[in-house]
Design a protein around this motif. Sequence first.
Motif, PDB file in Angstrom:
ATOM      1  N   ALA A 162      31.836  34.044  46.105  1.00  0.00           N
ATOM      2  CA  ALA A 162      32.423  35.319  45.679  1.00  0.00           C
ATOM      3  C   ALA A 162      31.392  36.220  45.018  1.00  0.00           C
ATOM      4  CB  ALA A 162      33.568  35.065  44.697  1.00  0.00           C
ATOM      5  N   ARG A 163      31.645  37.496  45.149  1.00  0.00           N
ATOM      6  CA  ARG A 163      31.025  38.526  44.325  1.00  0.00           C
ATOM      7  C   ARG A 163      32.091  39.015  43.360  1.00  0.00           C
ATOM      8  NH1 ARG A 163      28.993  44.533  46.381  1.00  0.00           N
ATOM      9  NH2 ARG A 163      28.026  45.207  44.411  1.00  0.00           N
ATOM     10  N   LEU A 164      31.777  39.065  42.081  1.00  0.00           N
ATOM     11  CA  LEU A 164      32.719  39.477  41.045  1.00  0.00           C
ATOM     12  C   LEU A 164      32.147  40.666  40.288  1.00  0.00           C
ATOM     13  CD1 LEU A 164      33.654  35.965  39.587  1.00  0.00           C
ATOM     14  CD2 LEU A 164      34.838  37.232  41.386  1.00  0.00           C
ATOM     15  N   MET A 165      32.966  41.702  40.120  1.00  0.00           N
ATOM     16  CA  MET A 165      32.571  42.884  39.364  1.00  0.00           C
ATOM     17  C   MET A 165      33.602  43.148  38.275  1.00  0.00           C
ATOM     18  SD  MET A 165      31.362  45.152  42.626  1.00  0.00           S
ATOM     19  CE  MET A 165      32.445  44.210  43.693  1.00  0.00           C
ATOM     20  N   PHE A 166      33.117  43.482  37.097  1.00  0.00           N
ATOM     21  CA  PHE A 166      33.984  43.629  35.938  1.00  0.00           C
ATOM     22  C   PHE A 166      33.870  45.042  35.368  1.00  0.00           C
ATOM     23  CE2 PHE A 166      32.799  39.226  36.367  1.00  0.00           C
ATOM     24  CZ  PHE A 166      33.999  38.538  36.189  1.00  0.00           C
ATOM     25  N   PHE A 167      35.022  45.666  35.123  1.00  0.00           N
ATOM     26  CA  PHE A 167      35.089  47.036  34.629  1.00  0.00           C
ATOM     27  C   PHE A 167      35.958  47.063  33.368  1.00  0.00           C
ATOM     28  CE2 PHE A 167      34.374  47.000  39.126  1.00  0.00           C
ATOM     29  CZ  PHE A 167      33.435  47.988  39.361  1.00  0.00           C
ATOM     30  N   ARG A 168      35.363  47.515  32.274  1.00  0.00           N
ATOM     31  CA  ARG A 168      36.102  47.578  31.013  1.00  0.00           C
ATOM     32  C   ARG A 168      37.096  48.713  31.036  1.00  0.00           C
ATOM     33  NH1 ARG A 168      37.232  44.266  26.998  1.00  0.00           N
ATOM     34  NH2 ARG A 168      35.079  43.504  27.058  1.00  0.00           N
ATOM     35  N   CYS A 169      38.321  48.415  30.589  1.00  0.00           N
ATOM     36  CA  CYS A 169      39.390  49.421  30.497  1.00  0.00           C
ATOM     37  C   CYS A 169      40.165  49.138  29.220  1.00  0.00           C
ATOM     38  CB  CYS A 169      40.297  49.349  31.728  1.00  0.00           C
ATOM     39  SG  CYS A 169      41.602  50.595  31.749  1.00  0.00           S
ATOM     40  N   GLY A 170      39.895  49.913  28.160  1.00  0.00           N
ATOM     41  CA  GLY A 170      40.464  49.565  26.860  1.00  0.00           C
ATOM     42  C   GLY A 170      39.857  48.253  26.403  1.00  0.00           C
ATOM     43  N   ASP A 171      40.708  47.279  26.037  1.00  0.00           N
ATOM     44  CA  ASP A 171      40.176  45.980  25.619  1.00  0.00           C
ATOM     45  C   ASP A 171      40.438  44.900  26.668  1.00  0.00           C
ATOM     46  OD1 ASP A 171      42.886  45.493  25.307  1.00  0.00           O
ATOM     47  OD2 ASP A 171      42.644  44.386  23.432  1.00  0.00           O
ATOM     48  N   LEU A 172      40.658  45.327  27.914  1.00  0.00           N
ATOM     49  CA  LEU A 172      40.818  44.354  28.992  1.00  0.00           C
ATOM     50  C   LEU A 172      39.891  44.709  30.146  1.00  0.00           C
ATOM     51  CD1 LEU A 172      42.686  45.851  31.385  1.00  0.00           C
ATOM     52  CD2 LEU A 172      44.482  45.453  29.722  1.00  0.00           C
ATOM     53  N   ILE A 173      39.944  43.903  31.210  1.00  0.00           N
ATOM     54  CA  ILE A 173      39.029  44.047  32.333  1.00  0.00           C
ATOM     55  C   ILE A 173      39.806  44.270  33.628  1.00  0.00           C
ATOM     56  CG2 ILE A 173      37.357  42.818  33.800  1.00  0.00           C
ATOM     57  CD1 ILE A 173      36.151  43.663  31.181  1.00  0.00           C
ATOM     58  N   VAL A 174      39.367  45.249  34.420  1.00  0.00           N
ATOM     59  CA  VAL A 174      39.775  45.341  35.815  1.00  0.00           C
ATOM     60  C   VAL A 174      38.668  44.666  36.621  1.00  0.00           C
ATOM     61  CG1 VAL A 174      40.314  46.852  37.756  1.00  0.00           C
ATOM     62  CG2 VAL A 174      41.091  47.454  35.446  1.00  0.00           C
ATOM     63  N   GLU A 175      39.012  43.607  37.323  1.00  0.00           N
ATOM     64  CA  GLU A 175      38.030  42.796  38.047  1.00  0.00           C
ATOM     65  C   GLU A 175      38.167  43.035  39.546  1.00  0.00           C
ATOM     66  OE1 GLU A 175      37.209  38.083  39.112  1.00  0.00           O
ATOM     67  OE2 GLU A 175      38.264  38.596  37.252  1.00  0.00           O
ATOM     68  N   VAL A 176      37.039  43.108  40.224  1.00  0.00           N
ATOM     69  CA  VAL A 176      37.018  43.199  41.682  1.00  0.00           C
ATOM     70  C   VAL A 176      36.452  41.895  42.231  1.00  0.00           C
ATOM     71  CG1 VAL A 176      36.080  44.392  43.695  1.00  0.00           C
ATOM     72  CG2 VAL A 176      36.774  45.695  41.670  1.00  0.00           C
ATOM     73  N   TYR A 177      37.210  41.264  43.111  1.00  0.00           N
ATOM     74  CA  TYR A 177      36.822  40.006  43.740  1.00  0.00           C
ATOM     75  C   TYR A 177      36.551  40.265  45.214  1.00  0.00           C
ATOM     76  CZ  TYR A 177      37.991  35.788  46.442  1.00  0.00           C
ATOM     77  OH  TYR A 177      38.007  34.773  47.368  1.00  0.00           O
ATOM     78  N   GLN A 178      35.328  39.928  45.669  1.00  0.00           N
ATOM     79  CA  GLN A 178      34.961  40.076  47.068  1.00  0.00           C
ATOM     80  C   GLN A 178      34.526  38.716  47.603  1.00  0.00           C
ATOM     81  OE1 GLN A 178      31.856  42.940  47.881  1.00  0.00           O
ATOM     82  NE2 GLN A 178      31.992  42.669  50.085  1.00  0.00           N
ATOM     83  N   PRO A 179      35.329  38.089  48.482  1.00  0.00           N
ATOM     84  CA  PRO A 179      34.924  36.795  49.038  1.00  0.00           C
ATOM     85  C   PRO A 179      33.715  36.953  49.953  1.00  0.00           C
ATOM     86  CG  PRO A 179      36.902  37.601  50.132  1.00  0.00           C
ATOM     87  CD  PRO A 179      36.617  38.554  49.011  1.00  0.00           C
TER      88      PRO A 179
END
Length: 219
Positions: A162-179
Amino acid sequence: RLDTVVVGVDNLADAKADYSLMFGAEGVAARFNGRSAHRFSTSNTNLCLVEKKGDRAGMESLIFAVPDKAGALRRLGKVGIDVDSDENGLVALKRENTRSLQFVLCEEHCDSAAGTSPNGNGLVGLDHAVIASGDGDYTASLLSARLQLDMRLDLTNPDWDARLMFFRCGDLIVEVYQPLSKPLAPERDRFFGLSWRADNIDRAHATFSEHGFDVSEVR
């Protein structure tokens, strides 16, 4: 920040009962876009369960709170994102511009309080909202350059496939998962899952197991 995660369910009464056990709170009955709904509030976001639309249950939309909705809309128009609808204080963005995902904006001060979990035995907040993508570069550009989420990490690990990308939004994360080995269609994304926080993971695990939830071991 992420104001609300909207999840479509097959049976609203059953889902309400399950999430009441998971949060340790009853939540409140609500309406969402003309559909029956039930809303739970946590320490950092809200979960809105709605009777599903179409055949597929699961995550339907992410509603982001912005401090200046009018200013946000002016900027979105300049970066090629159009508005699909603007009703009841919620602005839905066109799916053609968001890789088929339903993203919605609301004003930061919109009323969404429902009361937080009172006992701490279950879930207390959201940690990650996960998106699956077949084109991580495009999705990263959408979330960071166009929607202005703060990209914190871009990690490719063959051991995880996987490729994982993490984006901060407030105090949580929006994560993008690319197999990696089984690539998804590159032209559209889909919502993939939610990762919740617990004050005490062992106690939450015991509570869920006691009530018959299908849960893995703590790891």
